[in-house]
Design a protein around this motif. Sequence first.
Motif, PDB file in Angstrom:
ATOM      1  N   PHE A  99       0.860  -1.179   0.000  1.00 52.65           N
ATOM      2  CA  PHE A  99       0.000   0.000   0.000  1.00 52.65           C
ATOM      3  C   PHE A  99       0.896   1.228   0.000  1.00 52.65           C
ATOM      4  O   PHE A  99       1.851   1.299   0.782  1.00 52.65           O
ATOM      5  N   ARG A 100       0.575   2.195  -0.829  1.00 57.71           N
ATOM      6  CA  ARG A 100       1.386   3.417  -0.939  1.00 57.71           C
ATOM      7  C   ARG A 100       0.684   4.574  -0.245  1.00 57.71           C
ATOM      8  O   ARG A 100      -0.528   4.751  -0.362  1.00 57.71           O
ATOM      9  N   THR A 101       1.448   5.368   0.486  1.00 58.35           N
ATOM     10  CA  THR A 101       0.991   6.641   1.039  1.00 58.35           C
ATOM     11  C   THR A 101       2.033   7.698   0.675  1.00 58.35           C
ATOM     12  O   THR A 101       3.110   7.363   0.161  1.00 58.35           O
ATOM     13  N   PRO A 102       1.759   8.978   0.942  1.00 59.40           N
ATOM     14  CA  PRO A 102       2.791   9.994   0.693  1.00 59.40           C
ATOM     15  C   PRO A 102       4.080   9.767   1.480  1.00 59.40           C
ATOM     16  O   PRO A 102       5.113  10.333   1.133  1.00 59.40           O
ATOM     17  N   LEU A 103       4.023   8.927   2.518  1.00 57.70           N
ATOM     18  CA  LEU A 103       5.218   8.651   3.327  1.00 57.70           C
ATOM     19  C   LEU A 103       5.980   7.421   2.854  1.00 57.70           C
ATOM     20  O   LEU A 103       7.003   7.062   3.455  1.00 57.70           O
ATOM     21  N   GLY A 104       5.512   6.773   1.792  1.00 58.21           N
ATOM     22  CA  GLY A 104       6.217   5.604   1.281  1.00 58.21           C
ATOM     23  C   GLY A 104       5.306   4.401   1.163  1.00 58.21           C
ATOM     24  O   GLY A 104       4.089   4.495   1.334  1.00 58.21           O
ATOM     25  N   ASP A 105       5.901   3.248   0.865  1.00 56.88           N
ATOM     26  CA  ASP A 105       5.161   2.015   0.646  1.00 56.88           C
ATOM     27  C   ASP A 105       5.190   1.124   1.885  1.00 56.88           C
ATOM     28  O   ASP A 105       6.219   1.006   2.553  1.00 56.88           O
ATOM     29  N   VAL A 106       4.055   0.491   2.160  1.00 57.45           N
ATOM     30  CA  VAL A 106       3.952  -0.479   3.251  1.00 57.45           C
ATOM     31  C   VAL A 106       3.771  -1.853   2.626  1.00 57.45           C
ATOM     32  O   VAL A 106       2.747  -2.113   1.977  1.00 57.45           O
ATOM     33  N   PRO A 107       4.734  -2.749   2.791  1.00 57.25           N
ATOM     34  CA  PRO A 107       4.613  -4.074   2.171  1.00 57.25           C
ATOM     35  C   PRO A 107       3.609  -4.958   2.885  1.00 57.25           C
ATOM     36  O   PRO A 107       3.431  -4.870   4.103  1.00 57.25           O
ATOM     37  N   LEU A 108       2.938  -5.802   2.118  1.00 60.69           N
ATOM     38  CA  LEU A 108       2.051  -6.787   2.711  1.00 60.69           C
ATOM     39  C   LEU A 108       2.845  -8.003   3.166  1.00 60.69           C
ATOM     40  O   LEU A 108       3.886  -8.335   2.573  1.00 60.69           O
ATOM     41  N   ASP A 109       2.361  -8.631   4.215  1.00 57.88           N
ATOM     42  CA  ASP A 109       2.931  -9.895   4.687  1.00 57.88           C
ATOM     43  C   ASP A 109       2.312 -11.007   3.845  1.00 57.88           C
ATOM     44  O   ASP A 109       1.172 -11.424   4.074  1.00 57.88           O
ATOM     45  N   MET A 110       3.039 -11.477   2.859  1.00 60.90           N
ATOM     46  CA  MET A 110       2.462 -12.411   1.911  1.00 60.90           C
ATOM     47  C   MET A 110       2.275 -13.806   2.511  1.00 60.90           C
ATOM     48  O   MET A 110       1.373 -14.544   2.095  1.00 60.90           O
ATOM     49  N   GLU A 136      -6.749   2.860   4.646  1.00 60.99           N
ATOM     50  CA  GLU A 136      -5.691   3.761   4.172  1.00 60.99           C
ATOM     51  C   GLU A 136      -5.332   4.833   5.188  1.00 60.99           C
ATOM     52  O   GLU A 136      -4.142   5.139   5.379  1.00 60.99           O
ATOM     53  N   VAL A 137      -6.333   5.437   5.839  1.00 58.32           N
ATOM     54  CA  VAL A 137      -6.029   6.567   6.720  1.00 58.32           C
ATOM     55  C   VAL A 137      -5.220   6.145   7.946  1.00 58.32           C
ATOM     56  O   VAL A 137      -4.592   6.991   8.594  1.00 58.32           O
ATOM     57  N   GLN A 138      -5.202   4.861   8.257  1.00 57.57           N
ATOM     58  CA  GLN A 138      -4.404   4.404   9.406  1.00 57.57           C
ATOM     59  C   GLN A 138      -2.911   4.334   9.099  1.00 57.57           C
ATOM     60  O   GLN A 138      -2.071   4.422  10.015  1.00 57.57           O
ATOM     61  N   LEU A 139      -2.562   4.194   7.837  1.00 57.23           N
ATOM     62  CA  LEU A 139      -1.175   3.880   7.496  1.00 57.23           C
ATOM     63  C   LEU A 139      -0.194   5.002   7.819  1.00 57.23           C
ATOM     64  O   LEU A 139       0.890   4.734   8.362  1.00 57.23           O
ATOM     65  N   PRO A 140      -0.481   6.281   7.522  1.00 51.78           N
ATOM     66  CA  PRO A 140       0.485   7.313   7.898  1.00 51.78           C
ATOM     67  C   PRO A 140       0.746   7.385   9.403  1.00 51.78           C
ATOM     68  O   PRO A 140       1.881   7.672   9.835  1.00 51.78           O
ATOM     69  N   PHE A 141      -0.270   7.139  10.225  1.00 52.08           N
ATOM     70  CA  PHE A 141      -0.040   7.087  11.672  1.00 52.08           C
ATOM     71  C   PHE A 141       0.934   5.967  12.005  1.00 52.08           C
ATOM     72  O   PHE A 141       1.893   6.154  12.772  1.00 52.08           O
ATOM     73  N   LEU A 142       0.698   4.788  11.439  1.00 51.53           N
ATOM     74  CA  LEU A 142       1.587   3.655  11.695  1.00 51.53           C
ATOM     75  C   LEU A 142       2.995   3.933  11.195  1.00 51.53           C
ATOM     76  O   LEU A 142       3.985   3.594  11.865  1.00 51.53           O
ATOM     77  N   GLN A 143       3.103   4.541  10.008  1.00 54.10           N
ATOM     78  CA  GLN A 143       4.428   4.848   9.468  1.00 54.10           C
ATOM     79  C   GLN A 143       5.177   5.851  10.336  1.00 54.10           C
ATOM     80  O   GLN A 143       6.409   5.861  10.344  1.00 54.10           O
ATOM     81  N   SER A 144       4.447   6.693  11.063  1.00 55.73           N
ATOM     82  CA  SER A 144       5.078   7.678  11.931  1.00 55.73           C
ATOM     83  C   SER A 144       5.576   7.066  13.238  1.00 55.73           C
ATOM     84  O   SER A 144       6.506   7.596  13.847  1.00 55.73           O
ATOM     85  N   ILE A 145       4.965   5.970  13.668  1.00 57.30           N
ATOM     86  CA  ILE A 145       5.273   5.376  14.967  1.00 57.30           C
ATOM     87  C   ILE A 145       6.207   4.173  14.859  1.00 57.30           C
ATOM     88  O   ILE A 145       7.150   4.027  15.657  1.00 57.30           O
ATOM     89  N   LEU A 146       5.950   3.295  13.891  1.00 54.83           N
ATOM     90  CA  LEU A 146       6.670   2.026  13.816  1.00 54.83           C
ATOM     91  C   LEU A 146       7.879   2.144  12.898  1.00 54.83           C
ATOM     92  O   LEU A 146       7.752   2.629  11.771  1.00 54.83           O
ATOM     93  N   PRO A 147       9.047   1.685  13.326  1.00 57.54           N
ATOM     94  CA  PRO A 147      10.242   1.780  12.479  1.00 57.54           C
ATOM     95  C   PRO A 147      10.113   0.992  11.174  1.00 57.54           C
ATOM     96  O   PRO A 147      10.562   1.436  10.121  1.00 57.54           O
ATOM     97  N   SER A 148       9.475  -0.187  11.261  1.00 57.76           N
ATOM     98  CA  SER A 148       9.324  -1.033  10.074  1.00 57.76           C
ATOM     99  C   SER A 148       8.229  -2.050  10.362  1.00 57.76           C
ATOM    100  O   SER A 148       8.199  -2.636  11.453  1.00 57.76           O
ATOM    101  N   PHE A 149       7.340  -2.247   9.389  1.00 57.93           N
ATOM    102  CA  PHE A 149       6.276  -3.216   9.619  1.00 57.93           C
ATOM    103  C   PHE A 149       5.700  -3.674   8.286  1.00 57.93           C
ATOM    104  O   PHE A 149       5.799  -2.984   7.274  1.00 57.93           O
TER     105      PHE A 149
END
Length: 275
Positions: A99-110, A136-149
């Motif tokens: 999933f892509r946001t303005p803060l980058g891509d979040v990979p899925l756990d395949m 989608e709206v949850q992802l920027p919050f997660l990207q701000s808090i979690l180093p990698s996920f």
Amino acid sequence: MAARTIRPPAVSGLFYPASARSLQATLAAHFARATPASLPAAPKALIVPHAGYDYSGIVAASGYNQLTPFASRIRRVVLFGPAHRVPLLGLALPQASAFRTPLGDVPLDMHAWNEALKLPQVEVSDRAHELEHSLEVQLPFLQSILPSFTLVPFVVGWTDPAHVARVMEALWDGPETLILVSSDLSHYHPYDEARALDQATIERILQGDATITPDDACGAIAIDGLLLAARRRQLQPHVIAYCNSGDTFGDRDRVVGYTSIAFTEEVRHGAEAIH
């Protein structure tokens, strides 16, 4: 099976800023005004709102702040949000690999994606995900808090909450996995009526009453699924924040309610309530 793609942002510029710099500034402002981390243990699960950031951003940030002391251990987020755009039976995963946001891509756990598809209530539907904002709206919050996920994103349609609980428990694992439910509360009641309705819903969640309805909360099916799983796992709920759109950005004639509730893995000593 179709080739995997990156799911692009659908509501950037609408629910949250479209540029990375503006989004980072907005998130920083919300986190600064939000309830700080205060839990006695790491959250295993969170319920957080999904409205535009002007409306529910501080309440959402209050929930996400609770992850801060434990952020380095969380490596996977299993996310459940209600279907707003497409009629759906069961739960839907996307075909996308990220999933892509303005803060980058979040990979899925395949690996988790494949495990979830073994359950009969789970299907693949890019259409269900294409325009859905609740995830989608949850992802920027997660990207701000979690180093990698990595992410396992489910759009939840009409289904038995026990089917949602079964998916959650199949992917439960240890402290590296966060279960996240995206839901607002009551919709379009006058301010005081909404507060009373939402207080009643929150009290029911704290009591583990897995009969929340879509009139109480738009993500009711996923909330009820979480409550079923939380009961079996003996999780303790903690109300972190509550408000409605009349408190943040809008009139008080027709408001939407928002809460953040965290669930920790510890012995329950009694329910907490908002005051």
